[in-house]
Design a protein around this motif. Structure first.
Motif, PDB file in Angstrom:
ATOM      1  N   PRO A 194     -13.194  28.951 -43.969  1.00 51.39           N
ATOM      2  CA  PRO A 194     -13.338  27.627 -43.360  1.00 51.39           C
ATOM      3  C   PRO A 194     -12.530  27.479 -42.071  1.00 51.39           C
ATOM      4  O   PRO A 194     -11.390  27.944 -41.976  1.00 51.39           O
ATOM      5  CB  PRO A 194     -12.817  26.687 -44.448  1.00 51.39           C
ATOM      6  N   PHE A 195     -13.137  26.866 -41.084  1.00 53.11           N
ATOM      7  CA  PHE A 195     -12.534  26.475 -39.807  1.00 53.11           C
ATOM      8  C   PHE A 195     -12.283  27.632 -38.841  1.00 53.11           C
ATOM      9  O   PHE A 195     -12.279  27.428 -37.631  1.00 53.11           O
ATOM     10  CB  PHE A 195     -11.218  25.706 -39.996  1.00 53.11           C
ATOM     11  N   VAL A 196     -12.037  28.846 -39.329  1.00 51.71           N
ATOM     12  CA  VAL A 196     -11.636  29.942 -38.447  1.00 51.71           C
ATOM     13  C   VAL A 196     -12.532  31.180 -38.525  1.00 51.71           C
ATOM     14  O   VAL A 196     -12.471  32.043 -37.646  1.00 51.71           O
ATOM     15  CB  VAL A 196     -10.167  30.365 -38.711  1.00 51.71           C
ATOM     16  N   GLY A 197     -13.347  31.309 -39.551  1.00 54.77           N
ATOM     17  CA  GLY A 197     -14.228  32.462 -39.678  1.00 54.77           C
ATOM     18  C   GLY A 197     -15.388  32.385 -38.693  1.00 54.77           C
ATOM     19  O   GLY A 197     -15.836  31.302 -38.309  1.00 54.77           O
ATOM     20  N   ASP A 198     -15.889  33.534 -38.283  1.00 53.25           N
ATOM     21  CA  ASP A 198     -16.980  33.563 -37.305  1.00 53.25           C
ATOM     22  C   ASP A 198     -18.212  32.808 -37.786  1.00 53.25           C
ATOM     23  O   ASP A 198     -18.967  32.256 -36.985  1.00 53.25           O
ATOM     24  CB  ASP A 198     -17.369  35.015 -36.993  1.00 53.25           C
ATOM     25  N   ASP A 199     -18.442  32.778 -39.088  1.00 56.47           N
ATOM     26  CA  ASP A 199     -19.672  32.179 -39.613  1.00 56.47           C
ATOM     27  C   ASP A 199     -19.454  30.848 -40.327  1.00 56.47           C
ATOM     28  O   ASP A 199     -20.335  30.373 -41.020  1.00 56.47           O
ATOM     29  CB  ASP A 199     -20.340  33.151 -40.604  1.00 56.47           C
ATOM     30  N   PHE A 200     -18.271  30.229 -40.148  1.00 57.93           N
ATOM     31  CA  PHE A 200     -17.994  29.050 -40.969  1.00 57.93           C
ATOM     32  C   PHE A 200     -18.957  27.900 -40.680  1.00 57.93           C
ATOM     33  O   PHE A 200     -19.212  27.060 -41.549  1.00 57.93           O
ATOM     34  CB  PHE A 200     -16.536  28.592 -40.795  1.00 57.93           C
ATOM     35  N   ASN A 201     -19.529  27.832 -39.468  1.00 61.92           N
ATOM     36  CA  ASN A 201     -20.522  26.793 -39.175  1.00 61.92           C
ATOM     37  C   ASN A 201     -21.831  27.403 -38.674  1.00 61.92           C
ATOM     38  O   ASN A 201     -22.549  26.820 -37.872  1.00 61.92           O
ATOM     39  CB  ASN A 201     -19.984  25.777 -38.167  1.00 61.92           C
ATOM     40  N   VAL A 202     -22.135  28.600 -39.194  1.00 58.45           N
ATOM     41  CA  VAL A 202     -23.390  29.287 -38.872  1.00 58.45           C
ATOM     42  C   VAL A 202     -24.364  29.095 -40.030  1.00 58.45           C
ATOM     43  O   VAL A 202     -23.997  29.238 -41.188  1.00 58.45           O
ATOM     44  CB  VAL A 202     -23.149  30.794 -38.644  1.00 58.45           C
ATOM     45  N   THR A 203     -25.608  28.760 -39.713  1.00 56.11           N
ATOM     46  CA  THR A 203     -26.627  28.648 -40.749  1.00 56.11           C
ATOM     47  C   THR A 203     -27.740  29.651 -40.498  1.00 56.11           C
ATOM     48  O   THR A 203     -28.098  29.922 -39.345  1.00 56.11           O
ATOM     49  CB  THR A 203     -27.206  27.221 -40.827  1.00 56.11           C
TER      50      THR A 203
END
Length: 449
Positions: A331-340
């Motif tokens: 969450p918040f820092v991973g490359d895919d945390f807001n990737v769908t």
């Protein structure tokens, strides 16, 4: 010195074998006790990246420590939410890093140290002119009897003497009660901490208590039996030992995937401070992630003056400079945390990104929502990728019904029909999209000028 409780006099150590059988998964037992929520007016975060966190990685260089300290100050932005950070002092490299950070002159986070329960270590603290130091004090019978080879009376005497040594030197002692979630709370912790509070009054310096969930065994659910109950531990330290909220701190580990809710629980039941590391680095499964608690703080108390976008800068620094691999879904820092990637989610984002994004990640974290294209993306996924990748305004957004999207989808389908197994990279998709949407080239040129 306060007399030690005689409840266990003549008895062996209490290992709570009904709760910690060792050959089985630990047990959660309930006693039906009620704990009243007692969120302090003032709560904050402390950092142990340079102490507990660094122990799990290749030692940081002095330059890296100073840079990370700069980032902590920048993230805090003089709000006092990230109030303290702690350092080792044992070698010239450690001391140089502390000196360099002290030269910055920052108010927050305040520089503190960590030492063993050894009087000689105070020489280092005094030499550095540090106002507060953490002191390791193992408090479970596992540690007192098995690791230290002491009994409870001997441990209490040893810890009390070291606290008095700190106070007599005008240093604020922060007592790290190691393994408190396996300790005999009323048989050892209570008499020990009450003695510390008596010493606080004697020297007119408030002794601080850090409750350390060393193995992540704490449970945040109300009504759980001691010693695993976080509401019970924090409530007991406040009500039975008379420790004020501002002198209480929680330090947790993530062995049972509960490190963040456990830290929130400590806040909720009367502890002002929670201890963290950047990205949750630390022994075994790691510490409580500082960035995670920043967002918990925002939910409870509001953003104040925090610079939340600095979280993204910190993550990028750890990846590029420290060569630290952040799991992509963190969450918040991973490359895919807001990737769908799911087509149905992409369709929702195409209509309004708020449907499938936790908040405006572009505005708050400088991380725009991203749609990755693969064999499941469909027309909506491709259109959503174009709109987010090129940051198109509402009037310029591409519809999934645009016939050119169908042509790009055919190209994507061909990739996977010919054996591809990886997502389409942004750059290769960009080239393909610009073949059909030449107006995007003009939009980029306009922005550049």
């Amino acid at each position: 010195m306060n007399n030690f409780s005689r409840e266990n006099e003549g008895k062996g150590p209490n290992f709570y074998r009904d709760i910690f059988p060792y050959s089985e998964v630990p047990k959660i037992k309930f006693n039906g006790s009620e704990n009243v929520v007692d969120l302090p007016e003032d709560i904050w975060i402390t950092d142990t990246t340079f102490r507990d966190g660094q122990q799990s990685m290749t030692p940081f260089t002095v330059e890296q420590i100073v840079k990370i300290y700069d980032y902590l100050n920048k993230l805090d932005n003089n709000s006092g939410v990230i109030r303290q950070t702690e350092f080792f002092l044992y070698n010239p490299h450690d001391r140089e890093a502390v000196f360099r950070c002290m030269e910055r002159g920052y108010k927050f986070p305040e520089i503190t140290t960590w030492i063993r329960a050894n009087k000689n270590d105070f020489k280092l603290v005094r030499q550095m002119n540090i106002k507060e130091t953490g002191i390791l004090m193992s408090c479970s019978d596992y540690h007192i009897f098995k690791k230290l080879g002491l009994n409870r009376d001997e441990a209490l005497k040893k810890y009390s003497e070291i606290v008095e040594e700190a106070l007599s030197n005008g240093i604020v002692p922060r007592c790290h009660l190691e393994d408190i979630t396996r300790a005999d709370f009323f048989g050892f912790v209570v008499p020990l901490v009450r003695n510390f509070m008596d010493l606080s009054k004697k020297y007119n310096i408030q002794v601080k208590i850090r409750a350390c969930d060393t193995l992540g065994l704490g449970v945040s659910i109300p009504g759980v039996e001691m010693p695993r109950s976080i509401p019970g531990i924090i409530g007991g330290l406040k009500k039975t030992c008379n420790v004020p909220s501002e002198a209480l701190e929680w330090h947790g580990h993530n062995d049972f995937y509960c490190v963040v809710p456990n830290a929130v629980s400590a806040w909720m039941y009367g502890c002002s401070s929670v201890n963290t590391t950047l990205l949750g680095i630390g022994e075994r499964t790691g510490n409580c992630p500082l960035e995670g608690m920043v967002f918990q703080y925002c939910q409870l108390k509001g953003k104040k003056d925090l610079r939340l976008d600095v979280v993204t800068e910190i993550a990028e620094y750890f990846k590029t400079e420290m060569k630290y691999e952040i799991p992509v879904r963190t969450p918040f820092v991973g490359d895919d945390f807001n990737v769908t990637r799911a087509g149905i989610h992409a369709d929702g984002i195409l209509k309004d990104e708020e449907i499938y994004n936790i908040f405006d990640t572009d505005k708050i974290l400088n991380r725009p929502v991203v749609v990755a294209v693969n064999e499941y993306s469909g027309l909506a996924g491709i259109a959503a990728w174009i709109n987010t990748y090129f940051k198109l305004s509402d009037k310029d957004k591409i519809s999934k019904r645009d016939k050119r999207i169908l042509e790009i989808k055919k190209w994507v389908d061909d990739q996977y029909e010919n054996g591809r197994t990886t997502p389409i990279a942004n750059k290769e998709l960009e080239i393909e999209v610009k073949r059909y949407f030449e107006e995007l080239i003009d939009i980029e040129k306009t922005r550049a000028s």
